[in-house]
Motif scaffolding. Structure first.
Motif, PDB file in Angstrom:
ATOM      1  N   GLN A  13      93.949 -43.569 -61.406  1.00 40.80           N
ATOM      2  CA  GLN A  13      95.006 -44.304 -60.727  1.00 40.80           C
ATOM      3  C   GLN A  13      94.512 -44.838 -59.388  1.00 40.80           C
ATOM      4  O   GLN A  13      93.572 -44.284 -58.796  1.00 40.80           O
ATOM      5  CB  GLN A  13      96.208 -43.390 -60.501  1.00 40.80           C
ATOM      6  N   PRO A  14      95.115 -45.911 -58.899  1.00 39.98           N
ATOM      7  CA  PRO A  14      94.752 -46.408 -57.559  1.00 39.98           C
ATOM      8  C   PRO A  14      94.849 -45.297 -56.523  1.00 39.98           C
ATOM      9  O   PRO A  14      95.797 -44.506 -56.529  1.00 39.98           O
ATOM     10  CB  PRO A  14      95.782 -47.504 -57.314  1.00 39.98           C
ATOM     11  N   GLY A  15      93.840 -45.251 -55.657  1.00 45.72           N
ATOM     12  CA  GLY A  15      93.773 -44.209 -54.649  1.00 45.72           C
ATOM     13  C   GLY A  15      93.010 -42.982 -55.099  1.00 45.72           C
ATOM     14  O   GLY A  15      92.715 -42.093 -54.278  1.00 45.72           O
ATOM     15  N   ARG A  66      84.083 -46.088 -48.590  1.00 50.89           N
ATOM     16  CA  ARG A  66      84.802 -45.614 -49.779  1.00 50.89           C
ATOM     17  C   ARG A  66      83.833 -45.073 -50.820  1.00 50.89           C
ATOM     18  O   ARG A  66      84.140 -44.142 -51.542  1.00 50.89           O
ATOM     19  CB  ARG A  66      85.621 -46.735 -50.419  1.00 50.89           C
ATOM     20  N   PHE A  67      82.650 -45.682 -50.910  1.00 50.51           N
ATOM     21  CA  PHE A  67      81.646 -45.280 -51.888  1.00 50.51           C
ATOM     22  C   PHE A  67      80.456 -44.644 -51.172  1.00 50.51           C
ATOM     23  O   PHE A  67      80.042 -45.120 -50.116  1.00 50.51           O
ATOM     24  CB  PHE A  67      81.141 -46.481 -52.684  1.00 50.51           C
ATOM     25  N   THR A  68      79.887 -43.608 -51.772  1.00 48.41           N
ATOM     26  CA  THR A  68      78.709 -42.949 -51.217  1.00 48.41           C
ATOM     27  C   THR A  68      77.698 -42.694 -52.322  1.00 48.41           C
ATOM     28  O   THR A  68      78.036 -42.103 -53.345  1.00 48.41           O
ATOM     29  CB  THR A  68      79.077 -41.614 -50.556  1.00 48.41           C
ATOM     30  N   LYS A  86      90.457 -48.861 -55.995  1.00 45.50           N
ATOM     31  CA  LYS A  86      91.405 -49.961 -56.072  1.00 45.50           C
ATOM     32  C   LYS A  86      91.269 -50.646 -57.438  1.00 45.50           C
ATOM     33  O   LYS A  86      90.202 -50.575 -58.060  1.00 45.50           O
ATOM     34  CB  LYS A  86      91.116 -50.975 -54.969  1.00 45.50           C
ATOM     35  N   PRO A  87      92.309 -51.328 -57.870  1.00 48.19           N
ATOM     36  CA  PRO A  87      92.212 -52.038 -59.158  1.00 48.19           C
ATOM     37  C   PRO A  87      91.019 -52.997 -59.216  1.00 48.19           C
ATOM     38  O   PRO A  87      90.418 -53.155 -60.281  1.00 48.19           O
ATOM     39  CB  PRO A  87      93.550 -52.784 -59.247  1.00 48.19           C
ATOM     40  N   SER A 119      93.847 -48.176 -62.663  1.00 46.44           N
ATOM     41  CA  SER A 119      95.134 -48.740 -63.056  1.00 46.44           C
ATOM     42  C   SER A 119      96.203 -47.651 -63.032  1.00 46.44           C
ATOM     43  O   SER A 119      95.926 -46.486 -63.295  1.00 46.44           O
ATOM     44  CB  SER A 119      95.035 -49.337 -64.464  1.00 46.44           C
ATOM     45  N   SER A 120      97.414 -48.075 -62.723  1.00 41.66           N
ATOM     46  CA  SER A 120      98.541 -47.145 -62.768  1.00 41.66           C
ATOM     47  C   SER A 120      99.223 -47.212 -64.129  1.00 41.66           C
ATOM     48  O   SER A 120     100.182 -46.483 -64.381  1.00 41.66           O
ATOM     49  CB  SER A 120      99.527 -47.454 -61.645  1.00 41.66           C
TER      50      SER A 120
END
Length: 120
Positions: A13-15, A66-68, A86-87, A119-120
Motif C-alpha cells: 500500500q502507499p506509504g 526514501r530508498f537506501t 508511492k504509486p 496500490s491501495s
C-alpha cells in the motif's frame, strides 16, 4: 556464468515499505558495482541506485531519503530498502551487477526483474 537472483517484490500500500534483495553467483572473480534500475510500463529503464567499490553511491534524483542501497560484499548481495512508497514507484525492478569472471573477462549482467506494485 553469472547467475542473479532477485527477491522481495510484491504488492504494498502507499506509504509502505519493501526490501529487495539480489544475489550474484557463478564464476565470479570480483564485483565492483551493484545497482538497481526500474522500468514502468511504457517508460525507459532508469537508474534507481548504484553502489560502486570505493564508496561511490548514487541515486535517482529525489529517491535518496526514501530508498537506501546497501551491499553485503562477502555474499555478493545487494539490497534496496524502499520506504514511503508511492504509486509512481510501481515498476519492474532490475538488479545490475558488474565485475570480472574467473577468466578475467569483464561482465555486466542483469537479473530477470521483480515486480513492485504500490496500490491501495
Amino acid at each position: 556464468q553469472v547467475r542473479i537472483v532477485e527477491s522481495g517484490g510484491g504488492l504494498v500500500q502507499p506509504g509502505g515499505s519493501l526490501r529487495l534483495s539480489c544475489a550474484a553467483s557463478g564464476s565470479i572473480s570480483d564485483i565492483y558495482g551493484m545497482g538497481w534500475y526500474r522500468q514502468a510500463p511504457g517508460k525507459q529503464r532508469e537508474l534507481v541506485a548504484d553502489d560502486i567499490d570505493g564508496g561511490s553511491t548514487k541515486y535517482k534524483n529525489f529517491l535518496e531519503g526514501r530508498f537506501t542501497i546497501s551491499r553485503d560484499k562477502a555474499k555478493d548481495t545487494v539490497f534496496l530498502q524502499m520506504n514511503s512508497l508511492k504509486p509512481e514507484d510501481t515498476a519492474a525492478y532490475y538488479c545490475n551487477v558488474r565485475g570480472h569472471l574467473d577468466t578475467g573477462t569483464a561482465f555486466n549482467s542483469w537479473g530477470q526483474g521483480i515486480q513492485v506494485t504500490v496500490s491501495s
